[in-house]
Design an enzyme around this catalytic site. Structure first.
Site, mmCIF file in Angstrom:
data_model
loop_
_atom_site.group_PDB
_atom_site.id
_atom_site.type_symbol
_atom_site.label_atom_id
_atom_site.label_comp_id
_atom_site.label_asym_id
_atom_site.label_seq_id
_atom_site.Cartn_x
_atom_site.Cartn_y
_atom_site.Cartn_z
ATOM 1 N N LEU A 180 0.830 -1.203 0.000
ATOM 2 C CA LEU A 180 0.000 0.000 0.000
ATOM 3 C C LEU A 180 0.864 1.252 0.000
ATOM 4 O O LEU A 180 0.558 2.223 -0.707
ATOM 5 C CB LEU A 180 -0.949 0.003 1.202
ATOM 6 C CG LEU A 180 -1.859 1.223 1.320
ATOM 7 C CD1 LEU A 180 -2.685 1.435 0.048
ATOM 8 C CD2 LEU A 180 -2.778 1.104 2.536
ATOM 9 N N ASP A 227 10.495 2.243 13.827
ATOM 10 C CA ASP A 227 9.852 1.038 14.348
ATOM 11 C C ASP A 227 8.692 1.467 15.232
ATOM 12 O O ASP A 227 8.891 1.910 16.363
ATOM 13 C CB ASP A 227 10.859 0.208 15.146
ATOM 14 C CG ASP A 227 10.265 -1.097 15.668
ATOM 15 O OD1 ASP A 227 9.051 -1.331 15.447
ATOM 16 O OD2 ASP A 227 11.002 -1.871 16.300
ATOM 17 N N ILE A 228 7.475 1.353 14.701
ATOM 18 C CA ILE A 228 6.322 1.849 15.454
ATOM 19 C C ILE A 228 5.985 0.982 16.664
ATOM 20 O O ILE A 228 5.148 1.361 17.478
ATOM 21 C CB ILE A 228 5.075 2.013 14.561
ATOM 22 C CG1 ILE A 228 4.595 0.658 14.026
ATOM 23 C CG2 ILE A 228 5.339 2.998 13.432
ATOM 24 C CD1 ILE A 228 3.225 0.725 13.369
ATOM 25 N N TYR A 276 0.796 -6.247 10.917
ATOM 26 C CA TYR A 276 1.096 -7.678 10.932
ATOM 27 C C TYR A 276 -0.055 -8.343 10.183
ATOM 28 O O TYR A 276 -1.197 -8.318 10.637
ATOM 29 C CB TYR A 276 1.170 -8.188 12.368
ATOM 30 C CG TYR A 276 1.561 -9.646 12.494
ATOM 31 C CD1 TYR A 276 2.808 -10.014 12.980
ATOM 32 C CD2 TYR A 276 0.671 -10.663 12.138
ATOM 33 C CE1 TYR A 276 3.173 -11.351 13.103
ATOM 34 C CE2 TYR A 276 1.022 -11.996 12.245
ATOM 35 C CZ TYR A 276 2.275 -12.333 12.735
ATOM 36 O OH TYR A 276 2.628 -13.667 12.849
ATOM 37 N N ASP A 299 -11.553 -6.312 6.839
ATOM 38 C CA ASP A 299 -12.858 -6.964 6.897
ATOM 39 C C ASP A 299 -12.871 -8.120 7.896
ATOM 40 O O ASP A 299 -13.938 -8.616 8.274
ATOM 41 C CB ASP A 299 -13.268 -7.466 5.508
ATOM 42 C CG ASP A 299 -12.258 -8.411 4.883
ATOM 43 O OD1 ASP A 299 -11.046 -8.280 5.171
ATOM 44 O OD2 ASP A 299 -12.663 -9.293 4.087
ATOM 45 N N TYR A 350 -5.657 -12.486 14.078
ATOM 46 C CA TYR A 350 -5.402 -11.333 13.216
ATOM 47 C C TYR A 350 -6.553 -10.326 13.301
ATOM 48 O O TYR A 350 -6.343 -9.129 13.536
ATOM 49 C CB TYR A 350 -5.200 -11.786 11.775
ATOM 50 C CG TYR A 350 -5.230 -10.654 10.776
ATOM 51 C CD1 TYR A 350 -4.217 -9.700 10.748
ATOM 52 C CD2 TYR A 350 -6.288 -10.528 9.869
ATOM 53 C CE1 TYR A 350 -4.258 -8.648 9.840
ATOM 54 C CE2 TYR A 350 -6.319 -9.487 8.956
ATOM 55 C CZ TYR A 350 -5.301 -8.544 8.950
ATOM 56 O OH TYR A 350 -5.354 -7.504 8.049
ATOM 57 N N LYS A 381 -6.499 -6.465 14.939
ATOM 58 C CA LYS A 381 -6.847 -5.275 14.167
ATOM 59 C C LYS A 381 -8.013 -4.519 14.808
ATOM 60 O O LYS A 381 -8.032 -3.282 14.822
ATOM 61 C CB LYS A 381 -7.187 -5.655 12.727
ATOM 62 C CG LYS A 381 -6.011 -6.181 11.915
ATOM 63 C CD LYS A 381 -4.935 -5.127 11.719
ATOM 64 C CE LYS A 381 -5.351 -4.059 10.732
ATOM 65 N NZ LYS A 381 -4.249 -3.078 10.466
#
Length: 260
Positions: A13, A38-39, A63, A104, A127, A131
């Site tokens: 992206l 590095d967030i 991730y 989604d 995952y 998110k």
């Protein structure tokens, strides 16, 4: 001049954002990879924002390995949730608008019709849960944000379904693809255009939004279309299966309302 930070600069992206960026001196963009920022390191995030000011931060870092997330829960939540909190804190301190990309997979896929932003979430894998946690932390921390949930991203860059299928077909492999999931393949170049439009328009309509291309498909449908537009691979064969064993559960069907 608008100053913009893009995290996760090595991802597909971010690369699409580079391609779609306005050709104008009115925008100065810092594209930073993990090596540069590095967030997951809260101190590094705060130090970077103390030395730099931004009008917008586009967080494309994530991730995304759905399978590995089941056994690497700590890392998944660190990148997809805690890191979002770090960015939100830093952005809030200097009134930076944060544009964050979600998925989604925050839904369980049991709804027969398209999902809306107001529908209840219920992730069925690590995952998706990580998110969703990132979304919640962000929305609880600041008001100047856009959360864009998207689906089945693909592009000419990086590791994604399109490039994986092309690689296997070019190697002469016959493939068996699942029909078990239904979703909407979304071109990351289109999402990049959407993100730039948010910035260029200077809209203040903050909040949570769904963004995908239109239509629905199974992974088999998607692979079949890839084969159709790749005539050099026409000798390859695709077979369908209604069950493909995976470690992580997947939502059976998730689509968003059609774009107007």
């Amino acid at each position: 001049m608008k100053k913009i930070l893009v995290t996760g600069a090595n991802g597909q992206l971010a690369k699409c954002l580079i391609d779609a960026a306005p050709k104008s001196e009115d925008y100065k963009v810092d594209y930073l990879s993990r090596a540069a920022l590095d967030i997951t390191d809260e101190v590094s995030v705060l130090e970077h924002f103390s030395s730099n000011t931004y009008d917008y931060c586009i967080n494309t870092a994530a991730y995304t390995n759905v399978e590995k997330a089941e056994s690497e829960q700590t890392q998944a939540f660190l990148v997809n949730a805690a890191s979002v909190q770090f960015l939100a804190n830093a952005c809030k301190n200097q009134a930076t608008t944060l544009i964050h990309i979600s998925t989604d997979y925050v839904f369980d896929g049991t709804k027969s019709t398209a999902y809306e932003e107001t529908d209840a979430t219920n992730p069925i894998n690590v995952y998706g849960a990580s998110k969703l946690k990132g979304e919640l932390l962000l929305s609880q921390t600041m008001e100047q944000y856009f959360i864009l949930r998207t689906s089945w991203l693909y592009s000419q860059y990086g590791h994604n379904f399109l490039n994986t299928i092309l690689k296997h077909l070019a190697a002469g492999k016959d493939l068996t693809i699942t029909t078990e999931q239904v979703g909407t393949p979304t071109n990351a170049n289109d999402l990049a255009q959407c993100i730039w439009q948010i910035i260029i328009s200077e809209t203040k309509a903050y909040g949570l939004y769904h963004y995908s291309n239109n239509g629905e498909a199974t992974w088999f449908d998607f692979a079949s279309e890839i084969l159709k537009v790749s005539p050099l691979l026409s000798n390859s064969k695709l077979a369908k299966t209604d069950h493909y064993p995976t470690f992580a559960k997947r939502p059976k069907k998730v689509s968003f309302l059609q774009q107007k």
